[in-house]
Design an enzyme around this catalytic site. Structure first.
Site, PDB file in Angstrom:
ATOM      1  CE1 TYR A 141      -9.600  -3.121   0.450  1.00  0.00           C
ATOM      2  CE2 TYR A 141      -8.562  -1.221  -0.558  1.00  0.00           C
ATOM      3  CZ  TYR A 141      -8.474  -2.365   0.207  1.00  0.00           C
ATOM      4  OH  TYR A 141      -7.269  -2.757   0.739  1.00  0.00           O
ATOM      5  CD  GLU A 146      -8.936  -9.264  -3.868  1.00  0.00           C
ATOM      6  OE1 GLU A 146      -9.816  -9.028  -3.022  1.00  0.00           O
ATOM      7  OE2 GLU A 146      -7.784  -9.625  -3.559  1.00  0.00           O
ATOM      8  CG  HIS A 181      -5.382  -6.397  -0.393  1.00  0.00           C
ATOM      9  ND1 HIS A 181      -6.589  -6.579   0.228  1.00  0.00           N
ATOM     10  CD2 HIS A 181      -5.372  -7.250  -1.457  1.00  0.00           C
ATOM     11  CE1 HIS A 181      -7.290  -7.489  -0.463  1.00  0.00           C
ATOM     12  NE2 HIS A 181      -6.571  -7.908  -1.479  1.00  0.00           N
ATOM     13  CG  ASN A 240      -3.725  -2.050   6.778  1.00  0.00           C
ATOM     14  OD1 ASN A 240      -3.577  -1.796   5.583  1.00  0.00           O
ATOM     15  ND2 ASN A 240      -4.780  -2.705   7.236  1.00  0.00           N
ATOM     16  CE  LYS A 276      -4.023  -2.240   2.154  1.00  0.00           C
ATOM     17  NZ  LYS A 276      -5.037  -2.186   3.246  1.00  0.00           N
TER      18      LYS A 276
HETATM   19  P1  RTP Z   1      -7.318  -5.769   3.134  1.00  0.00           P
HETATM   20  O1  RTP Z   1      -8.671  -6.061   2.528  1.00  0.00           O
HETATM   21  O2  RTP Z   1      -6.747  -4.441   2.697  1.00  0.00           O
HETATM   22  O3  RTP Z   1      -6.358  -6.903   2.917  1.00  0.00           O
HETATM   23  O4  RTP Z   1      -7.445  -5.675   4.722  1.00  0.00           O
HETATM   24  P2  RTP Z   1      -8.282  -6.593   5.708  1.00  0.00           P
HETATM   25  O5  RTP Z   1      -8.966  -7.698   4.948  1.00  0.00           O
HETATM   26  O6  RTP Z   1      -7.369  -6.968   6.820  1.00  0.00           O
HETATM   27  O7  RTP Z   1      -9.331  -5.560   6.259  1.00  0.00           O
HETATM   28  P3  RTP Z   1     -10.761  -5.128   5.661  1.00  0.00           P
HETATM   29  O8  RTP Z   1     -11.745  -5.240   6.756  1.00  0.00           O
HETATM   30  O9  RTP Z   1     -11.027  -5.838   4.372  1.00  0.00           O
HETATM   31  O10 RTP Z   1     -10.531  -3.583   5.388  1.00  0.00           O
HETATM   32  C1  RTP Z   1      -9.943  -3.139   4.185  1.00  0.00           C
HETATM   33  C2  RTP Z   1      -8.995  -2.004   4.473  1.00  0.00           C
HETATM   34  O11 RTP Z   1      -9.724  -0.844   4.855  1.00  0.00           O
HETATM   35  C3  RTP Z   1      -8.964  -0.083   5.774  1.00  0.00           C
HETATM   36  N1  RTP Z   1      -9.720   0.062   7.009  1.00  0.00           N
HETATM   37  N2  RTP Z   1      -9.858   1.200   7.625  1.00  0.00           N
HETATM   38  N3  RTP Z   1     -10.576   3.233   9.433  1.00  0.00           N
HETATM   39  C4  RTP Z   1     -10.986   1.977   9.669  1.00  0.00           C
HETATM   40  O12 RTP Z   1     -11.612   1.670  10.645  1.00  0.00           O
HETATM   41  C5  RTP Z   1     -10.589   0.965   8.709  1.00  0.00           C
HETATM   42  N4  RTP Z   1     -10.939  -0.312   8.762  1.00  0.00           N
HETATM   43  C6  RTP Z   1     -10.369  -0.880   7.688  1.00  0.00           C
HETATM   44  C7  RTP Z   1      -7.649  -0.816   5.983  1.00  0.00           C
HETATM   45  O13 RTP Z   1      -6.686  -0.316   5.042  1.00  0.00           O
HETATM   46  C8  RTP Z   1      -8.036  -2.230   5.642  1.00  0.00           C
HETATM   47  O14 RTP Z   1      -6.906  -3.000   5.317  1.00  0.00           O
HETATM   48 MG    MG Z   2     -10.155  -7.347   3.209  1.00  0.00          MG
END
Ligand code: RTP
Ligand code: MG
Length: 140
Positions: free
Chosen positions: A51, A128, A117, A114, A11
């Site tokens: 997303y 994807e 992804h 973070n 990222k």
């Molecule tokens: P990713 O899809 O990016 O691999 O991350 P993940 O599965 O661990 O988390 P996900 O729930 O799918 O969330 C996607 C991305 O959105 C951002 N995020 N921001 N501000 C917030 O509360 C928040 N929550 C999630 C993060 O960049 C997360 O990786």
């Molecule tokens: Mg995710």
């Protein structure tokens, strides 16, 4: 266990701090093979599509802004059990909860910025990967 492919993004927070190689070292040390990789600037439309599952969430607008704020490195990773393996190597979404040695524990700045992804299922990985790579750009 079957050889799988997963989709990864390094990222903008990580590319900005010149951490592409450091993230790749963690990936390769864990036994994931980088079989495709390119550095791109995501368009707003690409980030919104990528997303889309989060489009109703309060953080969606910020997330799209963040993902288009600088270069990202999109990758295809290959290994046995690659999807679950890479989720483990990345660590928890919130770096405060990420295990020692994971990409997010080592490098993430916040729950949003973070650093990485990784796909959350084999089905989503295929979707994807197809969004960002042509078949002949992936060399296993
Ligand atoms: P990713 O899809 O990016 O691999 O991350 P993940 O599965 O661990 O988390 P996900 O729930 O799918 O969330 C996607 C991305 O959105 C951002 N995020 N921001 N501000 C917030 O509360 C928040 N929550 C999630 C993060 O960049 C997360 O990786
Ligand atoms: Mg995710």
């Amino acid at each position: 266990m079957a050889i799988e492919r997963t989709f990864s993004i390094i990222k903008p927070d990580a590319t900005r701090r010149n951490l592409t190689g450091a993230v790749n070292a963690v990936i390769e040390t864990a036994g994931l093979r980088i079989v495709a990789q390119k550095r791109i600037l995501m368009t707003k439309a690409q980030a919104e599509t990528f997303y889309a599952v989060h489009s109703a969430r309060p953080f969606f607008g910020d997330l799209v802004s963040f993902m288009t704020s600088g270069p990202v490195v999109v990758q295809v990773l290959e290994a046995e059990n690659a999807v679950a393996k890479y989720r483990e190597v990345m660590g928890a979404t919130n770096p405060a909860n990420a295990a020692e040695g994971t990409i997010r524990k080592l490098f993430a700045e916040s729950i949003e910025a973070n650093s990485a992804h990784g796909s959350d299922s084999v089905e989503n990985a295929a979707v994807e990967i197809a969004q960002f790579f042509a078949g002949n750009e992936i060399v296993g």
